[in-house]
Design a protein around this motif. Structure first.
Motif, PDB file in Angstrom:
ATOM      1  N   SER A 297     -13.815   2.543  -1.592  1.00 45.10           N
ATOM      2  CA  SER A 297     -13.809   3.818  -1.919  1.00 45.10           C
ATOM      3  C   SER A 297     -12.710   4.707  -1.294  1.00 45.10           C
ATOM      4  O   SER A 297     -12.468   6.092  -1.685  1.00 45.10           O
ATOM      5  CB  SER A 297     -15.172   4.575  -1.457  1.00 45.10           C
ATOM      6  OG  SER A 297     -15.327   4.536  -0.242  1.00 45.10           O
ATOM      7  N   ASP A 298     -11.583   3.992  -0.498  1.00 47.68           N
ATOM      8  CA  ASP A 298     -10.650   4.568  -0.035  1.00 47.68           C
ATOM      9  C   ASP A 298      -9.697   5.398  -0.799  1.00 47.68           C
ATOM     10  O   ASP A 298      -9.240   4.796  -1.990  1.00 47.68           O
ATOM     11  CB  ASP A 298      -9.851   3.774   0.930  1.00 47.68           C
ATOM     12  CG  ASP A 298      -8.724   4.225   1.482  1.00 47.68           C
ATOM     13  OD1 ASP A 298      -8.942   5.282   2.541  1.00 47.68           O
ATOM     14  OD2 ASP A 298      -7.518   4.360   1.211  1.00 47.68           O
ATOM     15  N   GLU A 299      -9.774   6.569  -0.822  1.00 42.31           N
ATOM     16  CA  GLU A 299      -8.847   7.339  -1.982  1.00 42.31           C
ATOM     17  C   GLU A 299      -7.120   6.904  -2.174  1.00 42.31           C
ATOM     18  O   GLU A 299      -6.699   6.517  -3.258  1.00 42.31           O
ATOM     19  CB  GLU A 299      -8.641   8.877  -1.698  1.00 42.31           C
ATOM     20  CG  GLU A 299      -8.557   9.638  -2.971  1.00 42.31           C
ATOM     21  CD  GLU A 299      -8.932  11.176  -2.623  1.00 42.31           C
ATOM     22  OE1 GLU A 299      -7.984  11.866  -2.292  1.00 42.31           O
ATOM     23  OE2 GLU A 299      -9.971  11.503  -2.918  1.00 42.31           O
ATOM     24  N   VAL A 300      -6.567   6.634  -1.083  1.00 36.90           N
ATOM     25  CA  VAL A 300      -5.258   6.164  -1.101  1.00 36.90           C
ATOM     26  C   VAL A 300      -5.203   4.763  -1.834  1.00 36.90           C
ATOM     27  O   VAL A 300      -4.512   4.628  -2.616  1.00 36.90           O
ATOM     28  CB  VAL A 300      -4.578   6.096   0.200  1.00 36.90           C
ATOM     29  CG1 VAL A 300      -3.132   5.430   0.240  1.00 36.90           C
ATOM     30  CG2 VAL A 300      -4.584   7.623   0.933  1.00 36.90           C
ATOM     31  N   PHE A 301      -6.057   3.978  -1.400  1.00 39.71           N
ATOM     32  CA  PHE A 301      -6.096   2.653  -1.933  1.00 39.71           C
ATOM     33  C   PHE A 301      -6.423   2.463  -3.477  1.00 39.71           C
ATOM     34  O   PHE A 301      -5.510   1.948  -4.273  1.00 39.71           O
ATOM     35  CB  PHE A 301      -7.054   1.758  -1.209  1.00 39.71           C
ATOM     36  CG  PHE A 301      -7.394   0.373  -1.551  1.00 39.71           C
ATOM     37  CD1 PHE A 301      -6.735  -0.716  -1.352  1.00 39.71           C
ATOM     38  CD2 PHE A 301      -8.368   0.121  -2.374  1.00 39.71           C
ATOM     39  CE1 PHE A 301      -6.840  -1.885  -2.093  1.00 39.71           C
ATOM     40  CE2 PHE A 301      -8.847  -1.100  -2.880  1.00 39.71           C
ATOM     41  CZ  PHE A 301      -8.024  -2.264  -2.693  1.00 39.71           C
ATOM     42  N   VAL A 302      -7.282   3.392  -3.858  1.00 41.42           N
ATOM     43  CA  VAL A 302      -7.868   3.349  -5.105  1.00 41.42           C
ATOM     44  C   VAL A 302      -6.618   3.940  -6.082  1.00 41.42           C
ATOM     45  O   VAL A 302      -6.355   3.550  -7.153  1.00 41.42           O
ATOM     46  CB  VAL A 302      -9.186   4.165  -5.267  1.00 41.42           C
ATOM     47  CG1 VAL A 302      -9.508   3.939  -6.784  1.00 41.42           C
ATOM     48  CG2 VAL A 302     -10.164   3.148  -4.530  1.00 41.42           C
ATOM     49  N   THR A 303      -5.961   5.090  -5.566  1.00 42.96           N
ATOM     50  CA  THR A 303      -4.840   5.646  -6.082  1.00 42.96           C
ATOM     51  C   THR A 303      -3.731   4.889  -6.429  1.00 42.96           C
ATOM     52  O   THR A 303      -3.337   4.831  -7.745  1.00 42.96           O
ATOM     53  CB  THR A 303      -4.320   6.933  -5.296  1.00 42.96           C
ATOM     54  OG1 THR A 303      -5.430   7.717  -5.130  1.00 42.96           O
ATOM     55  CG2 THR A 303      -3.179   7.449  -6.014  1.00 42.96           C
ATOM     56  N   ASP A 304      -3.699   3.693  -5.386  1.00 39.58           N
ATOM     57  CA  ASP A 304      -2.442   2.889  -5.674  1.00 39.58           C
ATOM     58  C   ASP A 304      -2.712   2.048  -6.764  1.00 39.58           C
ATOM     59  O   ASP A 304      -1.999   1.528  -7.733  1.00 39.58           O
ATOM     60  CB  ASP A 304      -2.207   2.178  -4.536  1.00 39.58           C
ATOM     61  CG  ASP A 304      -1.671   3.211  -3.451  1.00 39.58           C
ATOM     62  OD1 ASP A 304      -0.970   4.165  -3.720  1.00 39.58           O
ATOM     63  OD2 ASP A 304      -1.504   2.519  -2.136  1.00 39.58           O
ATOM     64  N   ILE A 305      -4.008   1.669  -6.924  1.00 47.06           N
ATOM     65  CA  ILE A 305      -4.520   0.839  -7.948  1.00 47.06           C
ATOM     66  C   ILE A 305      -4.538   1.314  -9.483  1.00 47.06           C
ATOM     67  O   ILE A 305      -3.958   0.795 -10.384  1.00 47.06           O
ATOM     68  CB  ILE A 305      -5.881   0.344  -7.778  1.00 47.06           C
ATOM     69  CG1 ILE A 305      -6.105  -0.539  -6.513  1.00 47.06           C
ATOM     70  CG2 ILE A 305      -6.610  -0.423  -9.156  1.00 47.06           C
ATOM     71  CD1 ILE A 305      -7.408  -0.889  -6.165  1.00 47.06           C
ATOM     72  N   ILE A 306      -4.793   2.721  -9.379  1.00 47.87           N
ATOM     73  CA  ILE A 306      -4.810   3.431 -10.619  1.00 47.87           C
ATOM     74  C   ILE A 306      -3.458   3.392 -11.090  1.00 47.87           C
ATOM     75  O   ILE A 306      -3.108   3.203 -12.358  1.00 47.87           O
ATOM     76  CB  ILE A 306      -5.285   4.835 -10.538  1.00 47.87           C
ATOM     77  CG1 ILE A 306      -6.648   4.936 -10.212  1.00 47.87           C
ATOM     78  CG2 ILE A 306      -4.779   5.641 -11.515  1.00 47.87           C
ATOM     79  CD1 ILE A 306      -7.492   6.217 -10.350  1.00 47.87           C
ATOM     80  N   VAL A 307      -2.494   3.938 -10.163  1.00 49.04           N
ATOM     81  CA  VAL A 307      -0.896   4.034 -10.746  1.00 49.04           C
ATOM     82  C   VAL A 307      -0.430   2.575 -11.178  1.00 49.04           C
ATOM     83  O   VAL A 307       0.216   2.514 -12.226  1.00 49.04           O
ATOM     84  CB  VAL A 307      -0.011   4.543  -9.589  1.00 49.04           C
ATOM     85  CG1 VAL A 307       1.510   4.569 -10.173  1.00 49.04           C
ATOM     86  CG2 VAL A 307      -0.672   5.960  -9.477  1.00 49.04           C
ATOM     87  N   SER A 308      -0.974   1.531 -10.672  1.00 47.93           N
ATOM     88  CA  SER A 308      -0.273   0.297 -10.908  1.00 47.93           C
ATOM     89  C   SER A 308      -0.727  -0.077 -12.446  1.00 47.93           C
ATOM     90  O   SER A 308      -0.133  -0.759 -13.312  1.00 47.93           O
ATOM     91  CB  SER A 308      -0.609  -0.820  -9.881  1.00 47.93           C
ATOM     92  OG  SER A 308      -0.060  -0.404  -8.578  1.00 47.93           O
ATOM     93  N   PHE A 309      -2.169   0.156 -12.762  1.00 52.86           N
ATOM     94  CA  PHE A 309      -2.553  -0.207 -13.740  1.00 52.86           C
ATOM     95  C   PHE A 309      -2.033   0.531 -14.930  1.00 52.86           C
ATOM     96  O   PHE A 309      -1.772  -0.010 -16.037  1.00 52.86           O
ATOM     97  CB  PHE A 309      -4.222  -0.089 -13.744  1.00 52.86           C
ATOM     98  CG  PHE A 309      -4.865  -1.385 -13.229  1.00 52.86           C
ATOM     99  CD1 PHE A 309      -4.625  -2.691 -13.875  1.00 52.86           C
ATOM    100  CD2 PHE A 309      -5.649  -1.220 -12.170  1.00 52.86           C
ATOM    101  CE1 PHE A 309      -5.509  -3.998 -13.277  1.00 52.86           C
ATOM    102  CE2 PHE A 309      -6.313  -2.441 -11.692  1.00 52.86           C
ATOM    103  CZ  PHE A 309      -6.115  -3.708 -12.265  1.00 52.86           C
ATOM    104  N   ILE A 310      -1.744   1.649 -14.771  1.00 57.10           N
ATOM    105  CA  ILE A 310      -1.252   2.480 -15.844  1.00 57.10           C
ATOM    106  C   ILE A 310       0.323   1.944 -16.091  1.00 57.10           C
ATOM    107  O   ILE A 310       0.306   1.957 -17.245  1.00 57.10           O
ATOM    108  CB  ILE A 310      -1.259   4.044 -15.545  1.00 57.10           C
ATOM    109  CG1 ILE A 310      -2.594   4.750 -15.257  1.00 57.10           C
ATOM    110  CG2 ILE A 310      -0.336   4.753 -16.264  1.00 57.10           C
ATOM    111  CD1 ILE A 310      -2.424   6.071 -14.849  1.00 57.10           C
TER     112      ILE A 310
END
Length: 531
Positions: A297-310
């Motif tokens: 649930s770490d916001e920075v970690f999950v943000t990086d995942i979101i940007v990569s998948f987009i």
């Protein structure tokens, strides 16, 4: 102090080099008329003391991908060493043996590396496409498990079909009725953006809408992709680093763009966390929910995942489809074969797309051979090494395999490599008493056809990408003809940042097929069902 050093050191050297380059270019232009079509080089560029091959690199910066491809074709080993400032060297290859060496047998040596990570870390953070070691392994394991679930596959099918029937087809119908010119590259990017947002995050941005309105987030994403790509391609990285420190020009734009992107991603994460708390008893199938439910649930970690998948889901499939529709518009025979394949499978109620849309699969592979969505991929050596053909690689050197050049190699694909020929991927199975003759797909090894990478980093979304592309191809071609404007057959310009684009977009007119044929084809496609 910094500005003083800059003024007394780097800038004078830069002015000398640029002046020399301009004088050299101007004097050459007085005696040699620039050809309308660039002439392929016959020798490798000359390397000078201190500055290496910088003059040739700068002279060909406007056609960097094509230029490196040309150089690799004349190299006996299909591998070249590029000399840069102050003795720095990098290696570029289109040799399958070297690619296998990098991506499989010596995978532990060839990593993303510090140079790549530092260049785009403010955009991709420590996401899966910008990480090495244990961080990469962890993200890969989690993502690999989720990509292989049947529930995700079914979810992807439903998302794609809904976007196709409720948004893409109506927009194309309106364009056909009103004789509009559409930028089909933009339409496909919008389609892919909606899809990846729904698949990865359970969020619908409704970017593909009749108004074709712009989005601050999407424009920010475009800017971040382009400027990050320019950073990686520049022969003088110090220039963008100075601009970043001074917060001017493109570096100011990318800072603002990344701020917009990260705020968008954080908002999605917050809404998803709230949704999961409110609906704890419900199963969520999107990838973000799966990551959050697994305790990450770490916001920075999950943000990086979101940007990569987009980045992976939006830009690659839309790029592949853009060039595919341009190629089949030039090759009506191939288009007819695809439509024929759809009608011949009309009685199937359950089928696997790789098995039954074989010709379409081959046509997509052939299109990506000529116009790969990611034309070059670079690694950094973390220790000294020697490549199979003898090139010495020192620790810290950048080694790139050139996907675009490999797809255009006569040695790999034969003298007809320039032809758009899906049949090169197929063999005909002879007719028997029980069944008619049919095509059988014959894939190439992933070190020759590197569109989806290979080895431990091979693309997780390959099957998902083919599923989406085939549904779009079947859904569009059974209803419409996509006609380029102008329809003069000239090849659009292939450009690349982090992913490939068609420079200036892909203007088309949409023509409806004959009503009776359209009805027949649509009914047949409607019977198709993914298991």
């Amino acid at each position: 102090m910094f500005l003083q050093l800059l003024a007394t050191g780097f800038l004078p050297l830069s002015l000398v080099l640029i002046s020399f380059f301009l004088i050299k270019t101007t004097s050459s232009s007085k005696t040699i008329k620039k050809p309308s079509t660039p002439i392929a080089p016959t020798t490798l560029p000359k390397s000078y003391p201190l500055v290496g091959q910088i003059f040739s690199i700068l002279a060909n910066s406007h056609r960097r991908i094509q230029w490196f491809s040309d150089l690799l074709q004349i190299s006996p080993s299909a591998t070249i060493t590029i000399h840069r400032f102050f003795g720095q060297r990098s290696v570029v290859t289109s040799n399958p043996a070297v690619v296998q060496h990098m991506l499989k047998s010596h995978f532990h040596i060839y990593q993303k590396g510090d140079t790549f990570r530092r260049t785009i870390i403010d955009f991709l953070g420590n996401g899966i496409f910008n990480s090495d070691g244990e961080n990469w392994k962890f993200q890969r394991q989690v993502a690999s498990h989720e990509f292989n679930t049947k529930s995700l596959r079914n979810f992807v099918e439903n998302v794609v079909d809904t976007e196709l029937s409720d948004r893409l087809v109506p927009i194309l119908s309106i364009a056909s009725a009103q004789n509009q010119v559409l930028d089909f590259q933009d339409i496909l990017q919008r389609f892919a953006f909606d899809n990846i947002c729904k698949i990865a995050f359970g969020f619908d941005p409704i970017y593909l809408s009749p108004s074709l309105s712009q989005s601050k987030f999407v424009q920010a994403f475009e800017d971040a992709v382009k400027i990050s790509g320019d950073r990686l391609a520049t022969p003088i990285p110090l220039i963008w680093k100075i601009k970043k420190v001074l917060n001017v020009g493109a570096e100011k734009r990318i800072r603002m763009a990344i701020s917009e992107i990260h705020e968008f991603a954080r908002e999605i994460i917050r809404e998803k966390k709230h949704e999961l708390r409110e609906k704890a008893s419900l199963d969520s199938v999107d990838l973000l929910s799966r990551f959050l439910n697994s305790g990450h649930s770490d916001e920075v970690f999950v943000t990086d995942i979101i940007v990569s998948f987009i980045l992976a889901g939006r830009d690659t499939t839309s790029a592949a489809l853009t060039w595919f529709f341009w190629l089949i518009s030039k090759n009506p025979r191939v288009q007819s074969e695809i439509l024929k394949e759809i009608t011949e499978n009309s009685e199937a109620t359950v089928y696997d797309e790789v098995k039954h849309m074989v010709y379409t699969h081959a046509a997509l592979c052939e299109s990506m051979r000529l116009y790969p969505p990611v034309p070059v991929d670079a690694k950094e050596a973390v220790s000294d090494d020697v490549l199979p053909e003898g090139t010495v690689v020192e620790k810290g050197m950048r080694v790139s395999y050139h996907v675009y050049a490999m797809g255009r190699s006569e040695q790999l694909w034969g003298p007809d490599w320039a032809e758009f020929k899906p049949e090169r991927w197929l063999e005909k199975i002879a007719e028997t008493d029980k069944e008619a003759a049919k095509w059988n797909f014959m894939g190439r090894d992933p070190y020759t056809y590197t569109v989806f990478q290979a080895g431990p980093r091979i693309c997780l979304g390959k099957d998902m990408a083919f599923l989406q592309m085939k549904r779009v191809v079947a859904g569009v071609l059974t209803r419409f003809k996509v006609v380029p404007v102008p329809a003069n057959g000239e090849e659009p310009e292939f450009v690349a940042y982090l992913t490939a684009k068609m420079k200036g977009g892909f203007p088309v007119r949409i023509e409806k097929r004959d009503e009776r044929l359209q009805t027949q084809l649509v009914e047949k496609v409607a019977r198709f069902h993914y298991p």
